[in-house]
Design a protein around this motif. Structure first.
Motif, PDB file in Angstrom:
ATOM      1  N   ALA A   1      -3.965   1.747  -5.612  1.00 57.92           N
ATOM      2  CA  ALA A   1      -2.311   1.495  -4.444  1.00 57.92           C
ATOM      3  C   ALA A   1      -3.876   0.063  -3.018  1.00 57.92           C
ATOM      4  O   ALA A   1      -3.006  -1.193  -3.297  1.00 57.92           O
TER       5      ALA A   1
ATOM      6  N   LEU B   1      -0.902   7.761   0.577  1.00 56.98           N
ATOM      7  CA  LEU B   1      -0.636   9.128   0.179  1.00 56.98           C
ATOM      8  C   LEU B   1      -0.767  10.453   1.024  1.00 56.98           C
ATOM      9  O   LEU B   1       0.244  11.520   0.010  1.00 56.98           O
TER      10      LEU B   1
ATOM     11  N   LYS C   1      -6.823   7.187  -6.110  1.00 59.13           N
ATOM     12  CA  LYS C   1      -5.339   6.838  -6.084  1.00 59.13           C
ATOM     13  C   LYS C   1      -5.182   5.602  -4.709  1.00 59.13           C
ATOM     14  O   LYS C   1      -4.288   5.070  -4.845  1.00 59.13           O
ATOM     15  N   MET C   2      -6.125   6.315  -3.949  1.00 59.88           N
ATOM     16  CA  MET C   2      -5.964   4.922  -2.684  1.00 59.88           C
ATOM     17  C   MET C   2      -6.660   4.165  -2.755  1.00 59.88           C
ATOM     18  O   MET C   2      -6.013   2.719  -2.788  1.00 59.88           O
TER      19      MET C   2
ATOM     20  N   SER D   1      -2.699   2.933   2.427  1.00 60.43           N
ATOM     21  CA  SER D   1      -2.654   3.708   1.252  1.00 60.43           C
ATOM     22  C   SER D   1      -2.538   5.016   1.712  1.00 60.43           C
ATOM     23  O   SER D   1      -2.270   5.602   1.084  1.00 60.43           O
TER      24      SER D   1
ATOM     25  N   SER E   1       1.283  -1.112  -0.232  1.00 57.19           N
ATOM     26  CA  SER E   1       0.318   0.268  -0.092  1.00 57.19           C
ATOM     27  C   SER E   1       0.809   1.108   0.180  1.00 57.19           C
ATOM     28  O   SER E   1       0.556   2.131  -0.682  1.00 57.19           O
TER      29      SER E   1
ATOM     30  N   SER F   1       1.475   4.206  -3.180  1.00 54.74           N
ATOM     31  CA  SER F   1       1.234   5.118  -2.947  1.00 54.74           C
ATOM     32  C   SER F   1       2.217   6.141  -3.437  1.00 54.74           C
ATOM     33  O   SER F   1       2.048   7.076  -4.234  1.00 54.74           O
TER      34      SER F   1
END
Lengths: 274, 312
Positions: free
Chosen positions: A114, A160, A110-111, A156, A77, A81
Motif C-alpha cells: 500500500a 490495515l 500488505k503495508m 497504511s 494508503s 489497505s
C-alpha cells in the motif's frame, strides 16, 4: 522475506493492471491541485499578506503542494489497505493464511504494498511541479522521498488495522468518511493551523498526519529564505507543551506509529479464522 | 504403515456448544481418507483445526511428525489445501498464481519453473499458463487449484468438496486427475464430499455426527457391517407384501419409500428363490444391490447426506 516480497509484488502487479484505478489515481490529486492551487491561492495569499504585513512573500501553492502530496499519500494508503477486505471476500486471504508465511510478514507485505502504491502516486504529482510554476530544490525532493515512504507505511498500517476490524467494503467507506476527511482538514495540509479554538488545536496535535505534513513542508519549502512572519503564518512553528518540535522527533514519532500499527494488524490476523 | 495424521482427544467448544467432542483417529500415509458427515456435524471445525486455521480447545494433532499447536509453519509446509470455494487470484495469470505460491512456500528458486510446468502438466493446463484466471471455466479453476496445492510437494492434500458446483463430466475428469495423483505421487488425501459415490474411492471413511466420529472403516467393511444386500421391491399391493414377508422371515430392515419396498437381508438368495414366489401380489419391479455408502450413512446418522447439502 520471500513471503513479504510475494505479497508486496501481488499488490503492485494488480495496481498496474487495474487501468481504471491507475487512471483514477492521476485525476484526483490533479483535481485537488487545480481547486486548491488555482482557485484558492489568490484569496489565501491576500489574507496572509494582510496578516503578516509582508506582502507577496507567501506563496500559497508552494505551501499547499506538500499538503496535497501528503493528502494523496493518506487517501491512497488507506484505500490500498482495502485490498485486504477484497482478499477476504474473494477467498485469497485463505491461501495466504494457510501458507507458512508468518502473520507479521503478511502485515508488513500488505503495508509495504500500500505504501509503495501511495508513493508512486506522490511521485506522479512531483511531475506537475514545473507546470505549477513551483521551484522546489531537486535535492529536497529526493530527501523527502524516504520520508514519504515512511509516512505512507504508517498510514497504511492504520488502513490495515481498520480493514482488519471492518468486515465490509461499505463499512470501510464510512470509516474513511468519518476519519480520513478530518485527518486531512485538521492537519495543516490545506491551510495553516493558526488561531484555532483550543479543542480543535488539541485534535490537530493528536493527529499523526499533522507531523507528517509538517515534516514534508519543512523539507520541501526553503524555510530559511522566508521571513519569520511568513513561517509563523504558515503554521510551521509547531509546538507541543510550549516547546518547538524538531524534525527528528517527528520522524521518530511517525516510525513508532508505523511499527505499533503493524503489530496491532498482526495481532488481528492471528485472530482471523478466515 | 505410519500414521501421517494423528488426532488425539480433539475437542472444540464454542461459547455454549461443543462442536467437536473429543475425537481420535489416524490417517495412514498414502491412503485416501474420506471424511463424511451431515451439516453441522463438526466436520469443518475439525478440518480447520487440522489445517492450523483455528486452535482446538484441547487435544493434540500431529501431521507428518509435527505438532499442529507448536509447529504451525512446519505443518503448513506439509499440507496442501483445496478449499471448497475458489481461492485463486482471478486478476492474475495461472503462472503468477503458481509463482506466488512458490514464494509463500519457499520453493527453491532453481526449482520453481520446473515445478510449475510439472504441476500444470498433471492437470492439463500447460497451454493456459499465461492466461488470466478470470478467463477460466469452473473446472479449469479447480484443476489450477489442485496444481497449486501440489507445488510445494505436500505430504497430505486436503480436498474440501473438490467437485462441488461442477458438471458431471468435469467431475469425472477431476477424479481421474486425483486418482492418478494418488497412484503416481503417493500423496495422502483427506477428502470431504457430499457425493457419496465419490467417497467410494476412499481407502477408509470416517463418518462424523454431532461432534463425534461414529464410524471409521473401509467402505467395504462399513457396507458389510450393514449386512447383506438391499432388495428394492415393488408389487401391486405393497402393504400385503410387507405382511407376507414379515410372516415368513425377519429381514434386517424394511422401509417403504415412494412405492418401493427397501429390504435389507443377510440372505438375498433365499429371499429371491423361496420367499418371492410365494407372494400373493404380483411383483412389478425387482432390484438387488449391495448396500451403498449412502445406505451406510443413512443407517448411522438417520439422515440422507443429500438432505444435508451445504457446508458441514
Amino acid at each position: 522475506m520471500e513471503g513479504i516480497y510475494g505479497i508486496w509484488l501481488r499488490d503492485i502487479t494488480k495496481f498496474f493492471r487495474d487501468k481504471a484505478r491507475l487512471f483514477g489515481s492521476f485525476t484526483m490529486p490533479i483535481l485537488f491541485l487545480l481547486i486548491f492551487g488555482g482557485g484558492l491561492s489568490g484569496t489565501m495569499e491576500s489574507m496572509m499578506g494582510q496578516m503578516t504585513g509582508a506582502d507577496g512573500d507567501f506563496n500559497y501553492v508552494e505551501f499547499v503542494f506538500p499538503g496535497i502530496v501528503a493528502m494523496t499519500l493518506l487517501m491512497t494508503s488507506i484505500f490500498s489497505s482495502l485490498s485486504i477486505i477484497e482478499d477476504k471476500d474473494f477467498g485469497y486471504m485463505k491461501e495466504i493464511l494457510v501458507s507458512p508465511v508468518s502473520r507479521v510478514s503478511i502485515a508488513i507485505g500488505k503495508m509495504l504494498g500500500a505504501a509503495t502504491v501511495a508513493c508512486i502516486q506522490g511521485i506522479i504529482l512531483f511531475m506537475l511541479i514545473p507546470f505549477l510554476g513551483l521551484t522546489y530544490d531537486f535535492v529536497s525532493l529526493l530527501l523527502v522521498l524516504p520520508f514519504m515512504f515512511l509516512f505512507a507505511c504508517a498510514l497504511s498500517g492504520l488502513g490495515l488495522l481498520i480493514a482488519s476490524v471492518i468486515r465490509s467494503t461499505q463499512g470501510f467507506q464510512m470509516i474513511v468518511q468519518i476519519l480520513v476527511m478530518p485527518m486531512i482538514f485538521l492537519s495543516g495540509a490545506l491551510f495553516p493551523i493558526n488561531n484555532m479554538p483550543a479543542w480543535m488545536h488539541t485534535i490537530v496535535m493528536l493527529n499523526p498526519v499533522t507531523y507528517g505534513v509538517d515534516v514534508m513542508k519543512k523539507i520541501m519549502i526553503d524555510v530559511d529564505s522566508l521571513s519569520p512572519e511568513v513561517v509563523e503564518a504558515m503554521g510551521l512553528n509547531l509546538e507541543i507543551f510550549g516547546r518547538l518540535i524538531t524534525i527528528p522527533e517527528q520522524i521518530l514519532f511517525i516510525a513508532v506509529f508505523a511499527v505499533v500499527l503493524v503489530l496491532l494488524a498482526t495481532v488481528s490476523f492471528r485472530r482471523t479464522n478466515a | 504403515m505410519n500414521p501421517i495424521i494423528s488426532v488425539r482427544g480433539l475437542r472444540k467448544n464454542y461459547k455454549k456448544t461443543e462442536a467437536v467432542k473429543g475425537i481420535d483417529f489416524d490417517v495412514e500415509e498414502g491412503e485416501i481418507f474420506g471424511f463424511l458427515g451431515p451439516n453441522g456435524a463438526g466436520k469443518s471445525t475439525t478440518i480447520n483445526m487440522i489445517c492450523t486455521m483455528i486452535n482446538p480447545t484441547s487435544g493434540s494433532i500431529t501431521i507428518n511428525g509435527y505438532d499442529v499447536a507448536s509447529q504451525k509453519a512446519r505443518v503448513r509446509e506439509s499440507i496442501g489445501i483445496i478449499f471448497q470455494e475458489n481461492t485463486l487470484d482471478e486478476k492474475l495469470t495461472a503462472y503468477e498464481n503458481l509463482m506466488l505460491h512458490c514464494r509463500f512456500y519457499r520453493v527453491p528458486k532453481s526449482e520453481r519453473q520446473r515445478r510449475i510446468e510439472e504441476v500444470l502438466e498433471i492437470v492439463d493446463l500447460q497451454a493456459e499458463i499465461k492466461q488470466r484466471v478470470d478467463t477460466f471455466s469452473g473446472g479449469m479453476k479447480r484443476r489450477l487449484e489442485i496444481a497449486r496445492g501440489l507445488l510445494h510437494y505436500p505430504k497430505v492434500l486436503f480436498l474440501d468438496e473438490p467437485t462441488v458446483g461442477l458438471d458431471p463430466q468435469t467431475r469425472a475428469h477431476l477424479w481421474e486427475y486425483i486418482l492418478r495423483l494418488k497412484e503416481e505421487q503417493g500423496i495422502t488425501m483427506f477428502l470431504t464430499t457430499h457425493y457419496l459415490d465419490e467417497a467410494e474411492i476412499s481407502s477408509r471413511v470416517a463418518i462424523m455426527d454431532a461432534g463425534s466420529i461414529i464410524a471409521l472403516d473401509t467402505p467395504d467393511a462399513l457396507k458389510r457391517q450393514l449386512g447383506g444386500d438391499m432388495i428394492e421391491l415393488a408389487t401391486e399391493d405393497n402393504a400385503l407384501a410387507q405382511q407376507e414377508i414379515t410372516k415368513q422371515s425377519t429381514p434386517e430392515s424394511m422401509t417403504e419409500h415412494e412405492g418401493t419396498l427397501f429390504i435389507r437381508t443377510d440372505d438375498s438368495n433365499r429371499f429371491i428363490s423361496q420367499l418371492l414366489p410365494t407372494l400373493t401380489p404380483a411383483v412389478t419391479s425387482l432390484n438387488i444391490r449391495r448396500p451403498t455408502l449412502n445406505d451406510v450413512f443413512l443407517s448411522f446418522t438417520g439422515r440422507s447426506i443429500s438432505a444435508t447439502k451445504g457446508d458441514g
